[in-house]
Design an enzyme around this catalytic site. Sequence first.
Site, short mmCIF file in Angstrom:
data_model
loop_
_atom_site.label_atom_id
_atom_site.label_comp_id
_atom_site.label_asym_id
_atom_site.label_seq_id
_atom_site.Cartn_x
_atom_site.Cartn_y
_atom_site.Cartn_z
N GLU A 194 -3.70 3.14 -7.62
CA GLU A 194 -4.05 4.49 -7.21
C GLU A 194 -2.83 5.36 -7.36
OE1 GLU A 194 -5.69 4.61 -3.30
OE2 GLU A 194 -7.01 2.90 -3.65
N HIS A 197 0.84 -1.20 0.00
CA HIS A 197 0.00 0.00 0.00
C HIS A 197 0.88 1.25 0.00
CE1 HIS A 197 -2.85 3.02 1.49
NE2 HIS A 197 -3.77 2.23 0.97
#
Lengths: 234, 234, 234, 234
Positions: free
Chosen positions: A146, A98
């Site tokens: 993202e 992440h």
Amino acid sequence: MNTKRKLRTPFFVVNPKAYLYGEKALSLAQAADALAEKHDIDILFTVQHVDVTKIRQATEHIFITVQHLDGIQVGRGMGYILPEALSEAGVDATFLNHAEHQMELGELVKAIKRSDELGILTIACADSIEEARAIALLSPDVMVCEPTALIGTGQASDDSYKIETNKVVREINPDILMLQAAGISSVKDVEDALLTGADGTGGTSGIVCATDPADIMRQMIEKVVEIKEGQAVK
Amino acid sequence: MNTKRKLRTPFFVVNPKAYLYGEKALSLAQAADALAEKHDIDILFTVQHVDVTKIRQATEHIFITVQHLDGIQVGRGMGYILPEALSEAGVDATFLNHAEHQMELGELVKAIKRSDELGILTIACADSIEEARAIALLSPDVMVCEPTALIGTGQASDDSYKIETNKVVREINPDILMLQAAGISSVKDVEDALLTGADGTGGTSGIVCATDPADIMRQMIEKVVEIKEGQAVK
Amino acid sequence: MNTKRKLRTPFFVVNPKAYLYGEKALSLAQAADALAEKHDIDILFTVQHVDVTKIRQATEHIFITVQHLDGIQVGRGMGYILPEALSEAGVDATFLNHAEHQMELGELVKAIKRSDELGILTIACADSIEEARAIALLSPDVMVCEPTALIGTGQASDDSYKIETNKVVREINPDILMLQAAGISSVKDVEDALLTGADGTGGTSGIVCATDPADIMRQMIEKVVEIKEGQAVK
Amino acid sequence: MNTKRKLRTPFFVVNPKAYLYGEKALSLAQAADALAEKHDIDILFTVQHVDVTKIRQATEHIFITVQHLDGIQVGRGMGYILPEALSEAGVDATFLNHAEHQMELGELVKAIKRSDELGILTIACADSIEEARAIALLSPDVMVCEPTALIGTGQASDDSYKIETNKVVREINPDILMLQAAGISSVKDVEDALLTGADGTGGTSGIVCATDPADIMRQMIEKVVEIKEGQAVK
């Protein structure tokens, strides 16, 4: 050895990061579990490692998902997250790499390999097109693309970025499921993510920072269900 | 907010690192718990984060200890270990800055501060005299001084290193308890550590890699009890 | 083995970070060198490692300062900054543990020790009072205490924070020189830093992002000279 | 903006890591430079960042190669290695993601991109087949595939590992040059590496730890020349 649970599309991810824990996380997880059962839909719910057991004991349908694991072996490794321990505790899936917890490439390779060995679904994050292509070659089960560069700018990924990352990853490995979850804060965002081709969507602050997290979560999931049923009709 | 449990000396630490998890960790933890009750002695038992709840539910006396936590706040922090979640789950103590999991100084400062706020005892590791002095100023509850330079050389810390680190730390803060646990693999090592002035001792591979881990653990703990009773007599 | 250059107070630090390099860094370094000579004042000038030699060849008075080094030994250590190489190239000083480049405590200990062995002055950064106290025990030559929490808030450290960190560090080791350099963007800020008790001050963006970096640098340094002469008078 | 130097095969890499620096590194670099000129062969020579300028000034033919750079932009980034500064100083190439200096995947992506923008050749390291495939997609100019798992075991990569990694990388991108340099300590190892299909080879400890580093380097390079001429004949 466990085998991986089959993840059906479209799916939804509730990712409370470190906003929720303990009883509050349990309560939202139970609400998600009820929706997963009612609508026969797959929902991944991320938890603190220490909360896995309580939430596993109180739910049946959600995919218990941790936010990180380390690709270590049984043995030394003081303070790291051992995949075997997660597997035995009933963890279904893990996020990896992440933007808030980036991994060395070698560590990411090991973490995916160990998760595969233990039946833990992997959700790997990439923050650029180049990174997405490289990670796709490692064959995680799910990918999230993202653009970190946009974080804090108030902009979600635009449709063209979502469409391009979906395409780039699927060209390399069409079996990877695409999660588009950047800046999802409304039912409309859920719809946009799925209609531009994602296999799943989900939210963090759009849910946990809302006045009534369970309610906005329910609305978002109902939208996923509606789209799923629409697809079934076609 | 929790208050810290009072840790009585001499204490014993069972640190299975990532050698044990799940049912096997639970079983050894229950054996440790029975010894803690029988002898009214304080035993810290380290666990994988994901195993905290099951072991907490099955034990009453041992100090449930995690092998690392992150000094983050409730909020973002995907994949990190939130102190509030540990506290609510019943964690009593945490290791920090272990040689296998070294921390940036700023992170160590935050981790100690957050643990103090939440009633979690801190056991901070130092691998040189200079590092021991610096960490002592941060006032963790317990310190471990193991010279990493010796790891893999087959040598345990010699008595003079133990005596010097005990002295150096206590000069800076006499309230810090000293744990000497490097290379403890026999009952004799337990005795040496305590007789040279440590407040506690313990083991990893000396226990978990033994043919009968529960038995060697029991012998070591009985030696601690014997020394404790000897001290009481004096 | 080199011996450390003696650093006289009040001193000034020009820290272009990665804003300047090559010819532009050289040009500003030469301007600083001329001021150091003219006013007989000590100026530290930070450079990219790759620029050390050119700037060393073209200057005589400034302290050539790198922005980081690694506490490694001659041998392996691919890609790390070897202290011996810096020393032979004529480096006078190094920053360590800057908020943008935080170090594990064990690494910081080694970096200070290796610098001491090689005659390189150490400037260690701390971003909280607790961290400042711990680092002071490691006896770097200079310390900088900037509260990272304020970075990006538009606030410089207020006088009370500067005064407290000066006091806290000097209580532990009065030989450590205190550099107060957070948010210094005007001649007034230079004056404030020195009048509240710092041994040195300096700037980054206040200089390199100015329309005329050499001019604002000159003004700031002249203010340091003025204060130095005022102190001499007393 | 610089353009990348063209790298001709077979090439040779002298990688002194942190074993050599300053005058000793310069001396060996000059010997390599003379061999590069004499045999019209491409030799990469890795240096400490701080030694780039002196070695650049004293050599004409070798590819000045750094052992790491950071994919940062001009601006903040205290203590990191700015690609623009390297480019202006005449650096030709950089290693990235060495087993002793592993990078987060996102950092590796940025480092390759910035190097491409500035005309710096990239030599990226991978320590498993999976990692090799992922990195190949990022299109570095050269790749090194050394199984870290073997480091310290006294084994070099066997021929099958070399052949497989050559194949795997070239299937993804045939333009990437393959460097096989694990455990090269003799002229025979140089021959084996090239005859099993590598585009280049080279050494570290096999050269710098030899009694006469310049002599063993010369012998190895002459073997590369011999094989090159043999290829030209065919």
